[in-house]
Design an enzyme around this catalytic site. Structure first.
Site, PDB file in Angstrom:
ATOM      1  N   ASP A   1     110.397  56.668  17.221  1.00  0.00           N
ATOM      2  CA  ASP A   1     109.483  57.782  17.498  1.00  0.00           C
ATOM      3  C   ASP A   1     110.286  59.069  17.295  1.00  0.00           C
ATOM      4  OD1 ASP A   1     107.335  59.360  18.605  1.00  0.00           O
ATOM      5  OD2 ASP A   1     106.701  57.586  19.721  1.00  0.00           O
ATOM      6  N   ILE A   2     109.719  60.215  17.661  1.00  0.00           N
ATOM      7  CA  ILE A   2     110.492  61.448  17.519  1.00  0.00           C
ATOM      8  C   ILE A   2     111.658  61.412  18.523  1.00  0.00           C
ATOM      9  CG2 ILE A   2     108.573  62.824  16.627  1.00  0.00           C
ATOM     10  CD1 ILE A   2     108.288  64.043  19.450  1.00  0.00           C
ATOM     11  N   PRO A   3     112.751  62.116  18.203  1.00  0.00           N
ATOM     12  CA  PRO A   3     113.948  62.020  19.042  1.00  0.00           C
ATOM     13  C   PRO A   3     113.687  62.257  20.529  1.00  0.00           C
ATOM     14  CG  PRO A   3     114.496  63.140  17.001  1.00  0.00           C
ATOM     15  CD  PRO A   3     112.999  62.934  16.982  1.00  0.00           C
TER      16      PRO A   3
ATOM     17  N   LYS B   1     116.642  38.096  26.812  1.00  0.00           N
ATOM     18  CA  LYS B   1     116.020  39.120  25.969  1.00  0.00           C
ATOM     19  C   LYS B   1     114.535  39.209  26.306  1.00  0.00           C
ATOM     20  CE  LYS B   1     114.944  38.753  21.379  1.00  0.00           C
ATOM     21  NZ  LYS B   1     113.599  39.332  21.218  1.00  0.00           N
TER      22      LYS B   1
ATOM     23  N   THR C   1     113.591  41.320   9.283  1.00  0.00           N
ATOM     24  CA  THR C   1     113.806  40.169   8.393  1.00  0.00           C
ATOM     25  C   THR C   1     112.501  39.729   7.729  1.00  0.00           C
ATOM     26  OG1 THR C   1     113.758  38.831  10.392  1.00  0.00           O
ATOM     27  CG2 THR C   1     115.900  39.232   9.427  1.00  0.00           C
TER      28      THR C   1
ATOM     29  N   ASP D   1     114.305  44.417  24.239  1.00  0.00           N
ATOM     30  CA  ASP D   1     114.100  44.429  22.778  1.00  0.00           C
ATOM     31  C   ASP D   1     112.746  45.070  22.470  1.00  0.00           C
ATOM     32  OD1 ASP D   1     114.066  43.843  20.058  1.00  0.00           O
ATOM     33  OD2 ASP D   1     113.585  41.721  20.352  1.00  0.00           O
ATOM     34  N   LEU D   2     112.692  46.405  22.615  1.00  0.00           N
ATOM     35  CA  LEU D   2     111.419  47.105  22.376  1.00  0.00           C
ATOM     36  C   LEU D   2     111.454  47.909  21.076  1.00  0.00           C
ATOM     37  CD1 LEU D   2     110.513  48.223  26.024  1.00  0.00           C
ATOM     38  CD2 LEU D   2     109.819  46.165  24.789  1.00  0.00           C
ATOM     39  N   LYS D   3     112.607  47.948  20.429  1.00  0.00           N
ATOM     40  CA  LYS D   3     112.723  48.572  19.086  1.00  0.00           C
ATOM     41  C   LYS D   3     112.035  49.932  19.009  1.00  0.00           C
ATOM     42  CE  LYS D   3     112.875  44.063  16.719  1.00  0.00           C
ATOM     43  NZ  LYS D   3     112.376  43.136  17.745  1.00  0.00           N
ATOM     44  N   PHE D   4     112.542  50.885  19.789  1.00  0.00           N
ATOM     45  CA  PHE D   4     111.909  52.213  19.803  1.00  0.00           C
ATOM     46  C   PHE D   4     112.016  52.885  18.436  1.00  0.00           C
ATOM     47  CE2 PHE D   4     113.394  52.261  24.457  1.00  0.00           C
ATOM     48  CZ  PHE D   4     112.181  51.773  24.913  1.00  0.00           C
TER      49      PHE D   4
ATOM     50  N   ARG E   1     119.448  28.345  14.762  1.00  0.00           N
ATOM     51  CA  ARG E   1     118.873  27.026  15.025  1.00  0.00           C
ATOM     52  C   ARG E   1     119.979  25.982  15.109  1.00  0.00           C
ATOM     53  NH1 ARG E   1     115.392  29.706  16.179  1.00  0.00           N
ATOM     54  NH2 ARG E   1     113.193  29.715  15.617  1.00  0.00           N
TER      55      ARG E   1
ATOM     56  N   ARG F   1     112.924  29.906  20.647  1.00  0.00           N
ATOM     57  CA  ARG F   1     112.168  28.657  20.786  1.00  0.00           C
ATOM     58  C   ARG F   1     112.989  27.376  20.901  1.00  0.00           C
ATOM     59  NH1 ARG F   1     108.321  30.783  16.161  1.00  0.00           N
ATOM     60  NH2 ARG F   1     110.307  31.839  15.773  1.00  0.00           N
TER      61      ARG F   1
HETATM   62  O1  C5P Z   1     112.282  31.711  18.689  1.00  0.00           O
HETATM   63  P1  C5P Z   1     113.333  32.381  17.829  1.00  0.00           P
HETATM   64  O2  C5P Z   1     114.722  31.812  18.041  1.00  0.00           O
HETATM   65  O3  C5P Z   1     112.926  32.403  16.367  1.00  0.00           O
HETATM   66  O4  C5P Z   1     113.355  33.870  18.381  1.00  0.00           O
HETATM   67  C1  C5P Z   1     114.048  34.906  17.734  1.00  0.00           C
HETATM   68  C2  C5P Z   1     113.857  36.166  18.497  1.00  0.00           C
HETATM   69  O5  C5P Z   1     114.484  37.214  17.792  1.00  0.00           O
HETATM   70  C3  C5P Z   1     112.413  36.602  18.681  1.00  0.00           C
HETATM   71  O6  C5P Z   1     112.328  37.248  19.951  1.00  0.00           O
HETATM   72  C4  C5P Z   1     112.167  37.582  17.566  1.00  0.00           C
HETATM   73  O7  C5P Z   1     111.221  38.544  17.896  1.00  0.00           O
HETATM   74  C5  C5P Z   1     113.545  38.224  17.434  1.00  0.00           C
HETATM   75  N1  C5P Z   1     113.838  38.780  16.120  1.00  0.00           N
HETATM   76  C6  C5P Z   1     113.792  38.043  14.951  1.00  0.00           C
HETATM   77  N2  C5P Z   1     114.092  38.637  13.747  1.00  0.00           N
HETATM   78  C7  C5P Z   1     114.455  39.915  13.715  1.00  0.00           C
HETATM   79  C8  C5P Z   1     114.517  40.672  14.888  1.00  0.00           C
HETATM   80  C9  C5P Z   1     114.202  40.065  16.090  1.00  0.00           C
HETATM   81  O8  C5P Z   1     113.504  36.854  14.980  1.00  0.00           O
HETATM   82  N3  C5P Z   1     114.777  40.458  12.557  1.00  0.00           N
END
Ligand code: C5P
Length: 242
Positions: A68-70, A36, A126, A63-66, A187, A217
């Protein structure tokens, strides 16, 4: 690949230095995981790094989460499809027309003979709670907003949503067809929570209805990232030969 099959974990490459991302990826295999690329790495390394990994056989989730306008989002999606990414995403709050245009952009940009990239939508970040949502005019609980936006993404023809693993089951009840639930906040037992507040282990997330697990991480900051990734795959039910 059907959604009934286990999907390999997605490693979130949240690095500020492209060289650090490259050196981790050199130790991983496209058989074991997907990659990602988020805003930080994309802005610093650019599309050439995406193309490099696509050419090397990696499934890349852009994962750039666009939002904007269509017309603008359609153009960005067309360009992403030309890069050959496996998946990309938009914000569902951009609305039905924006999501439909995004799909049209992906179809238009996909090289002949190649599947278009998958398109998923972020429902509610989140980081939001009911108060911060109300502040921007979204009334009701975050769960209500997640359900509403997941239904909208489904109606717009998207392939799934990005949501917390706790919301995956809720989403499953809202949609009518195979629909991916891509979930961060994963995790392995005993790993640091970092800044995630609601976390599940890989096995718990799958049991809750997640289809694609995003892990950052715990892998990228590990002393032995390969060993941690293999432990996660094992917990997901993969054997080393899968
Ligand atoms: O390091 P970690 O496991 O917390 O990374 C989670 C990844 O998921 C990050 O790239 C974070 O930007 C992304 N993410 C998130 N929560 C969201 C959407 C995306 O943690 N709601």
């Amino acid at each position: 690949m059907s959604l009934d099959e286990r999907q390999p974990p997605i490693v979130a490459l949240d690095f500020s230095e492209p060289a650090d991302a490259r050196s981790l990826v050199e130790r991983l295999s496209p058989e074991d995981c997907r990659l990602k690329i988020g805003k930080e790495l994309f802005v610093s390394a650019g599309p050439s790094l995406v193309g490099e990994w696509v050419d090397a056989g990696w499934d890349v989730f852009l994962d750039l989460k666009f939002h904007d306008i269509p017309n603008t989002v359609a153009g960005a999606c067309r360009a992403a499809a030309r890069l050959g990414v496996w998946m990309l995403n938009v914000h569902a709050l951009g609305g039905r027309a924006m999501m439909q245009s995004a799909m049209e952009g992906l179809e238009a940009g996909s090289p002949v003979g190649r599947d278009r990239p998958l398109l998923t939508a972020v429902t509610v970040l989140t980081s939001h709670d009911a108060d911060s949502l109300a502040e921007v005019g979204v009334m009701g609980t975050p769960e209500e907003a997640v359900s509403r936006l997941a239904r909208l993404a489904d109606e717009a023809g998207l392939d799934g949503v990005v949501c917390s693993a706790q919301e995956a089951m809720l989403v499953e009840g809202q949609v009518k067809r195979p629909f991916r639930r891509v979930t961060p906040g994963i995790r392995p037992r005993g790993a640091a929570m970092d800044d995630q507040s609601r976390i599940l282990t890989p096995a718990e997330a799958l049991a809750a209805g997640a289809t694609d697990l995003v892990v950052g991480r715990p892998v990228t900051r590990a002393k032995d990232p390969v060993a941690v990734l293999q432990a996660i795959r094992h917990e997901m039910g993969f054997t080393t030969s899968d």
